[in-house]
Design a protein around this motif. Structure first.
Motif, PDB file in Angstrom:
ATOM      1  N   VAL A  46       0.838  -1.201   0.000  1.00 42.31           N
ATOM      2  CA  VAL A  46       0.000   0.000   0.000  1.00 42.31           C
ATOM      3  C   VAL A  46       0.871   1.249   0.000  1.00 42.31           C
ATOM      4  CG1 VAL A  46      -1.681   1.320   1.329  1.00 42.31           C
ATOM      5  CG2 VAL A  46      -1.984  -1.149   1.049  1.00 42.31           C
ATOM      6  N   ARG A  47       1.929   1.258   0.828  1.00 37.04           N
ATOM      7  CA  ARG A  47       2.812   2.425   0.867  1.00 37.04           C
ATOM      8  C   ARG A  47       3.558   2.596  -0.457  1.00 37.04           C
ATOM      9  NH1 ARG A  47       4.284   0.204   5.907  1.00 37.04           N
ATOM     10  NH2 ARG A  47       6.388  -0.229   5.134  1.00 37.04           N
ATOM     11  N   LEU A  48       4.014   1.488  -1.010  1.00 34.12           N
ATOM     12  CA  LEU A  48       4.761   1.565  -2.268  1.00 34.12           C
ATOM     13  C   LEU A  48       3.873   2.039  -3.416  1.00 34.12           C
ATOM     14  CD1 LEU A  48       7.308   1.143  -3.912  1.00 34.12           C
ATOM     15  CD2 LEU A  48       6.785  -1.303  -4.022  1.00 34.12           C
ATOM     16  N   LEU A  49       2.641   1.531  -3.470  1.00 34.85           N
ATOM     17  CA  LEU A  49       1.717   1.952  -4.522  1.00 34.85           C
ATOM     18  C   LEU A  49       1.361   3.437  -4.381  1.00 34.85           C
ATOM     19  CD1 LEU A  49      -0.622  -1.172  -4.659  1.00 34.85           C
ATOM     20  CD2 LEU A  49       0.898  -0.380  -6.476  1.00 34.85           C
ATOM     21  N   ALA A  50       1.197   3.904  -3.155  1.00 31.16           N
ATOM     22  CA  ALA A  50       0.920   5.325  -2.943  1.00 31.16           C
ATOM     23  C   ALA A  50       2.098   6.175  -3.421  1.00 31.16           C
ATOM     24  CB  ALA A  50       0.626   5.591  -1.468  1.00 31.16           C
ATOM     25  N   ALA A  51       3.320   5.699  -3.152  1.00 32.69           N
ATOM     26  CA  ALA A  51       4.504   6.430  -3.619  1.00 32.69           C
ATOM     27  C   ALA A  51       4.580   6.437  -5.141  1.00 32.69           C
ATOM     28  CB  ALA A  51       5.764   5.804  -3.026  1.00 32.69           C
ATOM     29  N   ASP A  95       2.223   9.080  -6.397  1.00 33.81           N
ATOM     30  CA  ASP A  95       2.833  10.408  -6.244  1.00 33.81           C
ATOM     31  C   ASP A  95       3.897  10.641  -7.318  1.00 33.81           C
ATOM     32  OD1 ASP A  95       1.234  10.876  -4.057  1.00 33.81           O
ATOM     33  OD2 ASP A  95       2.753  10.294  -2.585  1.00 33.81           O
ATOM     34  N   LEU A  96       4.704   9.607  -7.620  1.00 37.00           N
ATOM     35  CA  LEU A  96       5.716   9.726  -8.669  1.00 37.00           C
ATOM     36  C   LEU A  96       5.057  10.030 -10.010  1.00 37.00           C
ATOM     37  CD1 LEU A  96       8.785   7.481  -9.310  1.00 37.00           C
ATOM     38  CD2 LEU A  96       7.030   7.603 -11.069  1.00 37.00           C
ATOM     39  N   THR A  97       3.945   9.379 -10.283  1.00 34.65           N
ATOM     40  CA  THR A  97       3.231   9.608 -11.542  1.00 34.65           C
ATOM     41  C   THR A  97       2.693  11.033 -11.613  1.00 34.65           C
ATOM     42  OG1 THR A  97       2.590   7.273 -11.562  1.00 34.65           O
ATOM     43  CG2 THR A  97       1.371   8.743 -12.999  1.00 34.65           C
TER      44      THR A  97
END
Length: 440
Positions: free
Chosen positions: A255-260, A263-265
């Motif tokens: 979940v944290r990685l997907l949220a990051a 944000d990168l996108t």
């Protein structure tokens, strides 16, 4: 007199020599046929197999079309001119669809056929098994070529039984990887620039992990960032950890990685908007951010819930994946989502995500719902082909997109080879500080 007779004798001897030479060549080919077929199968097919197969097509075309109900009787036209037909005259031959030139391929042949009035491509699709039997080939595939014309492609042998793949040298084209062989004998190429997001399904030992290994091994030499989400403790993707820019091994980390990644996108969207371009490929080479390929192994682990807290995590993960699928193609973020079981029972987020994944690969599955989820909305014929895959056909899959569908088989990448690839190209791993998020 003598001169004339000698000239006539010399002229008559030329065809004899031609026949002798031709007989010697044919005999040599027949004797060397088995060895030639083993060592040089393409040469064997072009020299011996294809001429024989083409002769069968020519000889059987008219009776085959008549037997399959694809010929049209001329009898109605005869009633008008019956007085002109004498007693004992042979009955007129039925009209058959006009066949084009038979062209060889590396392991079969193709031909175009013009339909008669009232015929549709599905009539020829139904006759494909009879064609393969009469022509003594492995399989016949019929597709629509253009209005009024179908394309018939025959495979002499099963190219998926032992696919021969050239080893890829160097990085190749960006985001383009040869992962196996198609049923036509051509290379199976996954091009993320053309089809950016993929759904891969398959039961245990069906070849799903092998395909992912082949994809990652092909992307490893390229200037791309690889991100892994493996909620089974990293058992699959940890083989490539030295080449991964980030790896999540449980749902909380995912979940944290997907949220990051979202944000990168969004940050890349801001850069493109400031540069007044529609995607990252419009940016200058030096300013273009590195492409990111996100590999999600075992999607069900992200969506299965047992408590309220897990439900919130699953919803957050699903929402992030859908946003990445909607925005990522133009901004250099690509999704490869895999799972043993993918169905609507996992929640509405799975169905919404499926709609965004334009490329589908379906290996042998344990339940029909997963095959339906993967292929049912694209092509019913592809769904039937996937459901016919047997346990003995490990690695065989049906791939489909908006362009159509094909049967294919991935190239075997062992665990040792996977680890070796990760170690060899570990120095190419991009450092993406945006993805290094701390635990709360």
């Amino acid at each position: 007199m003598n001169l004339a007779s000698s000239t006539a004798s010399a002229g008559s001897s030329v065809p004899g020599w031609v026949l002798v030479v031709a007989a010697v060549l044919v005999s040599g080919l027949l004797l060397a046929g088995p060895a030639l077929r083993r060592r040089y199968p393409v040469a064997w097919w072009l020299l011996l197999g294809f001429p024989v197969a083409a002769f069968r097509v020519v000889q059987t075309w008219r009776p085959l079309m008549a037997g399959c109900g694809l010929a049209v009787s001329r009898r109605p036209a005869l009633t008008v001119v019956s007085g002109l037909v004498g007693n004992g005259a042979p009955p007129p031959q039925p009209r058959v669809p006009r066949r084009g030139l038979i062209r060889p391929t590396s392991g079969g042949f193709v031909l175009l056929v013009r339909l008669l009035p009232g015929q549709v491509p599905e009539d020829f699709v139904k006759a494909a098994p009879a064609m393969s039997e009469d022509w003594q080939v492995h399989a016949v595939r019929v597709t629509s070529w253009k209005p009024g014309v179908v394309r018939i492609a025959a495979s002499a042998a099963d190219p998926l039984a032992a696919p021969q793949l050239p080893k890829q040298r160097g990085p190749g084209h960006l985001l383009r990887v040869t992962v196996g062989a198609l049923e036509t004998g051509a290379a199976w190429v996954l091009d993320l620039r053309r089809v950016p997001h993929w759904l891969i399904v398959g039961a245990t030992r069906s070849g799903k992990s092998t395909l992912i290994n082949a994809l990652v091994a092909g992307l490893a030499p390229q200037p791309v960032a690889l991100v892994g989400i493996d909620c089974k403790g990293g058992m699959e993707l940890s083989l490539y950890e030295p080449r991964l820019s980030a790896l999540a091994t449980n749902r909380e980390q995912a979940v944290r990685l997907l949220a990051a990644l979202v944000d990168l996108t969004l940050d890349r969207m801001t850069v493109c908007r400031a540069a007044r371009v529609r995607n990252i490929w419009g940016l200058p080479d030096k300013e273009r951010p590195v492409p990111v390929v996100v590999i999600v192994d075992e999607l069900a682990e992200l969506f299965l819930v047992a408590s309220r807290n897990e439900k919130d995590e699953a919803q957050a993960a699903g929402t992030a994946l859908i946003r990445l699928a909607q925005l990522g193609a133009a901004l250099g973020v690509f999704l490869v989502v895999a799972g043993q079981r993918v169905g609507s029972d996992l929640g509405p987020g799975v169905t919404a995500l499926r709609a965004q994944l334009g490329g589908r690969v379906c290996h042998r599955v344990a339940d029909p719902g997963t095959a339906e989820m993967a292929l049912g909305d694209l092509n019913p014929d592809a769904l039937k082909a996937a459901q016919a895959i047997t346990p003995e056909q490990a690695g065989t899959a049906v791939l489909a997109s908006g362009d159509g569908w094909e049967r294919a088989r991935s190239h075997l990448i062992t665990e040792a080879e996977a680890e070796a690839v990760a170690a060899e190209y570990a120095h190419l791993t991009p450092v993406l500080s945006e993805l290094h998020v701390e635990a709360p």
